[in-house]
Design a protein around this motif. Structure first.
Motif, PDB file in Angstrom:
ATOM      1  N   LEU A  86       0.825  -1.199   0.000  1.00  0.00           N
ATOM      2  CA  LEU A  86       0.000   0.000   0.000  1.00  0.00           C
ATOM      3  C   LEU A  86       0.868   1.262   0.000  1.00  0.00           C
ATOM      4  N   ILE A  87       1.886   1.280   0.837  1.00  0.00           N
ATOM      5  CA  ILE A  87       2.784   2.444   0.902  1.00  0.00           C
ATOM      6  C   ILE A  87       3.494   2.633  -0.434  1.00  0.00           C
ATOM      7  N   LYS A  88       3.916   1.529  -1.043  1.00  0.00           N
ATOM      8  CA  LYS A  88       4.604   1.610  -2.335  1.00  0.00           C
ATOM      9  C   LYS A  88       3.666   2.169  -3.411  1.00  0.00           C
ATOM     10  N   GLU A 112      10.874  12.098  -4.550  1.00  0.00           N
ATOM     11  CA  GLU A 112      11.432  10.747  -4.384  1.00  0.00           C
ATOM     12  C   GLU A 112      12.552  10.748  -3.347  1.00  0.00           C
ATOM     13  N   GLN A 113      13.409  11.777  -3.374  1.00  0.00           N
ATOM     14  CA  GLN A 113      14.496  11.843  -2.403  1.00  0.00           C
ATOM     15  C   GLN A 113      13.956  11.989  -0.973  1.00  0.00           C
ATOM     16  N   LEU A 135      11.953   9.463   4.216  1.00  0.00           N
ATOM     17  CA  LEU A 135      10.752   9.140   4.979  1.00  0.00           C
ATOM     18  C   LEU A 135      10.590   7.618   5.074  1.00  0.00           C
ATOM     19  N   GLU A 136      10.893   6.937   3.987  1.00  0.00           N
ATOM     20  CA  GLU A 136      10.818   5.466   3.971  1.00  0.00           C
ATOM     21  C   GLU A 136      11.773   4.870   5.000  1.00  0.00           C
ATOM     22  N   GLN A 158       4.076   5.711  -5.416  1.00  0.00           N
ATOM     23  CA  GLN A 158       4.148   5.758  -6.874  1.00  0.00           C
ATOM     24  C   GLN A 158       3.073   6.685  -7.448  1.00  0.00           C
ATOM     25  N   ASN A 159       1.870   6.614  -6.915  1.00  0.00           N
ATOM     26  CA  ASN A 159       0.781   7.476  -7.394  1.00  0.00           C
ATOM     27  C   ASN A 159       1.069   8.946  -7.116  1.00  0.00           C
TER      28      ASN A 159
END
Length: 183
Positions: A71-73, A96-97, A102-103, A77-78
């Motif tokens: 779900l997080i992925k 993305e950075q 955050l990831e 992406q969205n």
């Protein structure tokens, strides 16, 4: 032609009483053994059910964790795609950075929360397994003891019956001899 009815003598009644007493005692003992076997079987069934429930709980936790990651992925992406469409490639790279950082934080938080939880599950699982193995060993020993004791008790009961019949016969013979002196 009338058949002659055989009436048991006092000796036969006494023998039957002795035999029925010890046979009843043996039946009671067999009932206790059968009850023990049933309790042991139910105990083993409970352990199997607990093990299944435990495995399902652990499997569900793993599935939930995997679903969260998916779900997080997908969300990432969205959002990245939307940012790229609205604000361009540069904003998307920036997102993305910051998202990678955050990831990393989310991953560490998950480790901090999930690791003790999983460790507790593992400890409880191992404890339950050791307990189950101990109970199975105990049950096996009880079954072995019953199997060894049952023929010994049957021999003992047969000896007691024979001895009591002998004592009864000796008592009866002594009584008859004593009474014949007075006649």
């Amino acid at each position: 032609m009338a058949t002659k009815k055989i009436i048991p003598t006092d000796d036969q009644n006494a023998y039957q009483f002795i035999d029925s007493f010890w046979d009843s005692w043996k039946s009671g003992l067999n009932f206790v053994y059968d009850t023990q076997k049933e309790v042991e079987n139910l105990t083993l069934q409970v352990f199997d059910q607990q093990k299944e429930a435990w495995e399902k709980a652990v499997g569900n936790m793993d599935r939930i964790e995997e679903e969260q990651k998916k779900l997080i992925k997908e969300i990432r992406q969205n959002v990245s795609q939307n940012i790229q469409n609205v604000h361009g490639e540069e904003s998307s790279k920036s997102f993305e950075q910051s998202n990678e950082r955050l990831e990393e934080v989310i991953s560490r938080v998950q480790q901090l929360t999930a690791t003790p939880y999983k460790a507790s599950f593992n400890v409880l699982s191992q404890s339950q397994q050791h307990y189950q193995e101990s109970i199975k060993t105990f049950i096996n020993q009880q079954q072995k003891n019953r199997e060894e004791l049952k023929p010994l008790l049957e021999d003992f009961l047969n000896q007691v019956k024979t001895t009591q019949k002998g004592v009864f016969n000796a008592f009866e013979n002594n009584t008859k001899s004593g009474l014949s002196i007075f006649n």
